[in-house]
Design a protein around this motif. Structure first.
Motif, PDB file in Angstrom:
ATOM      1  N   VAL A   7       7.151   0.882  -1.774  1.00 50.08           N
ATOM      2  CA  VAL A   7       7.685  -0.357  -1.198  1.00 50.08           C
ATOM      3  C   VAL A   7       9.016  -0.627  -1.892  1.00 50.08           C
ATOM      4  N   THR A  33       6.592  -6.249   5.341  1.00 45.46           N
ATOM      5  CA  THR A  33       6.884  -7.621   4.903  1.00 45.46           C
ATOM      6  C   THR A  33       6.114  -7.898   3.628  1.00 45.46           C
ATOM      7  N   GLY A  34       6.818  -8.385   2.619  1.00 44.97           N
ATOM      8  CA  GLY A  34       6.155  -8.708   1.352  1.00 44.97           C
ATOM      9  C   GLY A  34       5.211  -9.881   1.521  1.00 44.97           C
ATOM     10  N   GLY A  35       4.027  -9.759   0.969  1.00 45.07           N
ATOM     11  CA  GLY A  35       3.024 -10.811   1.117  1.00 45.07           C
ATOM     12  C   GLY A  35       3.401 -12.092   0.390  1.00 45.07           C
ATOM     13  N   PHE A  36       4.144 -11.966  -0.697  1.00 52.67           N
ATOM     14  CA  PHE A  36       4.480 -13.150  -1.491  1.00 52.67           C
ATOM     15  C   PHE A  36       5.748 -13.821  -0.970  1.00 52.67           C
ATOM     16  N   LEU A  37       6.847 -13.065  -0.925  1.00 52.59           N
ATOM     17  CA  LEU A  37       8.109 -13.669  -0.468  1.00 52.59           C
ATOM     18  C   LEU A  37       8.177 -13.792   1.052  1.00 52.59           C
ATOM     19  N   ARG A  38       7.363 -13.007   1.756  1.00 56.95           N
ATOM     20  CA  ARG A  38       7.354 -12.963   3.234  1.00 56.95           C
ATOM     21  C   ARG A  38       8.728 -12.607   3.783  1.00 56.95           C
ATOM     22  N   ASN A  41      10.758  -5.932   3.822  1.00 56.85           N
ATOM     23  CA  ASN A  41      11.041  -4.842   2.892  1.00 56.85           C
ATOM     24  C   ASN A  41      10.751  -3.541   3.637  1.00 56.85           C
ATOM     25  N   ARG A  67      15.046  -3.448 -11.489  1.00 53.22           N
ATOM     26  CA  ARG A  67      14.384  -4.752 -11.382  1.00 53.22           C
ATOM     27  C   ARG A  67      15.198  -5.806 -12.125  1.00 53.22           C
ATOM     28  N   VAL A  93      11.271 -14.858  -9.758  1.00 54.70           N
ATOM     29  CA  VAL A  93      10.521 -13.650  -9.400  1.00 54.70           C
ATOM     30  C   VAL A  93      11.342 -12.434  -9.814  1.00 54.70           C
ATOM     31  N   GLU A  94      10.664 -11.330 -10.008  1.00 51.15           N
ATOM     32  CA  GLU A  94      11.353 -10.083 -10.313  1.00 51.15           C
ATOM     33  C   GLU A  94      11.540  -9.323  -9.016  1.00 51.15           C
ATOM     34  N   GLY A  96      13.712  -5.892  -6.909  1.00 49.82           N
ATOM     35  CA  GLY A  96      14.339  -4.591  -7.132  1.00 49.82           C
ATOM     36  C   GLY A  96      13.319  -3.538  -7.507  1.00 49.82           C
ATOM     37  N   THR A  99       7.771  -0.344  -5.759  1.00 49.23           N
ATOM     38  CA  THR A  99       6.342  -0.436  -6.052  1.00 49.23           C
ATOM     39  C   THR A  99       5.702   0.800  -5.432  1.00 49.23           C
ATOM     40  N   PHE A 101       2.669   3.752  -4.939  1.00 46.89           N
ATOM     41  CA  PHE A 101       1.257   4.152  -4.966  1.00 46.89           C
ATOM     42  C   PHE A 101       1.203   5.653  -4.687  1.00 46.89           C
TER      43      PHE A 101
HETATM   44  P1  2BA Z   1       6.319  -9.499  -2.206  1.00 48.25           P
HETATM   45  O1  2BA Z   1       4.849  -9.639  -2.078  1.00 48.25           O
HETATM   46  O2  2BA Z   1       7.179 -10.303  -1.305  1.00 48.25           O
HETATM   47  O3  2BA Z   1       6.694  -9.802  -3.738  1.00 48.25           O
HETATM   48  C1  2BA Z   1       8.050  -9.854  -4.166  1.00 48.25           C
HETATM   49  C2  2BA Z   1       8.121 -10.086  -5.663  1.00 48.25           C
HETATM   50  O4  2BA Z   1       7.615 -11.399  -5.963  1.00 48.25           O
HETATM   51  C3  2BA Z   1       7.255  -9.126  -6.467  1.00 48.25           C
HETATM   52  O5  2BA Z   1       7.978  -7.951  -6.730  1.00 48.25           O
HETATM   53  C4  2BA Z   1       6.938  -9.921  -7.723  1.00 48.25           C
HETATM   54  O6  2BA Z   1       7.994  -9.823  -8.672  1.00 48.25           O
HETATM   55  C5  2BA Z   1       6.913 -11.352  -7.208  1.00 48.25           C
HETATM   56  N1  2BA Z   1       5.535 -11.799  -6.966  1.00 48.25           N
HETATM   57  C6  2BA Z   1       4.627 -11.271  -6.129  1.00 48.25           C
HETATM   58  N2  2BA Z   1       3.484 -11.975  -6.149  1.00 48.25           N
HETATM   59  C7  2BA Z   1       3.689 -12.984  -7.016  1.00 48.25           C
HETATM   60  C8  2BA Z   1       2.905 -14.078  -7.463  1.00 48.25           C
HETATM   61  N3  2BA Z   1       1.648 -14.262  -6.998  1.00 48.25           N
HETATM   62  N4  2BA Z   1       3.430 -14.916  -8.374  1.00 48.25           N
HETATM   63  C9  2BA Z   1       4.686 -14.750  -8.847  1.00 48.25           C
HETATM   64  N5  2BA Z   1       5.501 -13.745  -8.451  1.00 48.25           N
HETATM   65  C10 2BA Z   1       5.012 -12.873  -7.552  1.00 48.25           C
HETATM   66  P2  2BA Z   1       7.218  -6.566  -6.784  1.00 48.25           P
HETATM   67  O7  2BA Z   1       5.997  -6.661  -7.647  1.00 48.25           O
HETATM   68  O8  2BA Z   1       8.245  -5.540  -7.143  1.00 48.25           O
HETATM   69  O9  2BA Z   1       6.720  -6.262  -5.320  1.00 48.25           O
HETATM   70  C11 2BA Z   1       7.621  -5.940  -4.291  1.00 48.25           C
HETATM   71  C12 2BA Z   1       6.861  -5.786  -2.995  1.00 48.25           C
HETATM   72  O10 2BA Z   1       5.954  -4.687  -3.147  1.00 48.25           O
HETATM   73  C13 2BA Z   1       5.986  -6.966  -2.635  1.00 48.25           C
HETATM   74  O11 2BA Z   1       6.744  -7.957  -1.983  1.00 48.25           O
HETATM   75  C14 2BA Z   1       4.938  -6.300  -1.730  1.00 48.25           C
HETATM   76  O12 2BA Z   1       5.501  -6.054  -0.445  1.00 48.25           O
HETATM   77  C15 2BA Z   1       4.748  -4.953  -2.415  1.00 48.25           C
HETATM   78  N6  2BA Z   1       3.632  -4.975  -3.364  1.00 48.25           N
HETATM   79  C16 2BA Z   1       3.661  -5.403  -4.646  1.00 48.25           C
HETATM   80  N7  2BA Z   1       2.448  -5.265  -5.213  1.00 48.25           N
HETATM   81  C17 2BA Z   1       1.641  -4.744  -4.260  1.00 48.25           C
HETATM   82  C18 2BA Z   1       0.271  -4.375  -4.230  1.00 48.25           C
HETATM   83  N8  2BA Z   1      -0.546  -4.490  -5.309  1.00 48.25           N
HETATM   84  N9  2BA Z   1      -0.235  -3.846  -3.089  1.00 48.25           N
HETATM   85  C19 2BA Z   1       0.566  -3.712  -1.991  1.00 48.25           C
HETATM   86  N10 2BA Z   1       1.869  -4.032  -1.947  1.00 48.25           N
HETATM   87  C20 2BA Z   1       2.395  -4.550  -3.066  1.00 48.25           C
END
Ligand code: 2BA
Length: 111
Positions: A7, A33-38, A41, A67, A93-94, A96, A99, A101
């Motif tokens: 990702v 689409t990122g689950g957190f930022l929506r 990606n 990052r 948030v971090e 760059g 991610t 697998f």
């Molecule tokens: P997002 O879910 O949009 O997350 C974007 C960034 O927001 C994350 O970067 C992390 O730094 C932060 N973040 C995520 N969840 C958070 C929370 N609950 N509280 C605070 N900050 C939070 P990354 O860790 O580099 O992840 C980038 C993207 O990779 C994610 O976008 C998601 O699309 C994917 N990703 C990350 N971890 C994953 C996982 N365990 N399984 C599947 N996809 C994952």
């Protein structure tokens, strides 16, 4: 054989794809689409021989911005539910990097 899901940020996707093509590494580019930022990606699905996994990691490291911490205003941080005193609170948030697998592939065929 391994299957790599990476990702990455949309803005790193073209350079990463070009580098994979140059090395004759097959991949599928998925809009995600990122689950957190929506936010949009890119997810790269890369089938690769075991001995080339490190090469793919190097391509990702070389082409995906490092990052870094960024401050965002996250109305979605409350799950999309408007909470008046929390809805527009800036959070850090971090972003760059990639991610990644790496999965074992039981079988691989082109029929
Ligand atoms: P997002 O879910 O949009 O997350 C974007 C960034 O927001 C994350 O970067 C992390 O730094 C932060 N973040 C995520 N969840 C958070 C929370 N609950 N509280 C605070 N900050 C939070 P990354 O860790 O580099 O992840 C980038 C993207 O990779 C994610 O976008 C998601 O699309 C994917 N990703 C990350 N971890 C994953 C996982 N365990 N399984 C599947 N996809 C994952």
């Amino acid at each position: 054989m391994k299957l790599i899901f990476a990702v990455i940020r949309d803005k790193d996707a073209n350079d990463t794809a070009a580098s994979l093509v140059e090395r004759h590494i097959g991949f599928t580019k998925l809009a995600s689409t990122g689950g957190f930022l929506r936010d949009g990606n890119t997810t790269l699905m890369i089938g690769i021989e075991d001995h080339r996994v490190e090469e793919v990691m190097e391509v990702l490291k070389d082409n995906c911005a490092k990052r870094s911490e960024m401050e965002i205003v996250a109305p979605h941080a409350t799950g999309g539910v408007p909470v008046w005193n929390l809805g527009y609170t800036p959070i850090k948030v971090e972003v760059g990097g990639a991610t990644v697998f790496v999965l074992d592939v039981a079988d691989y065929k082109k029929l």
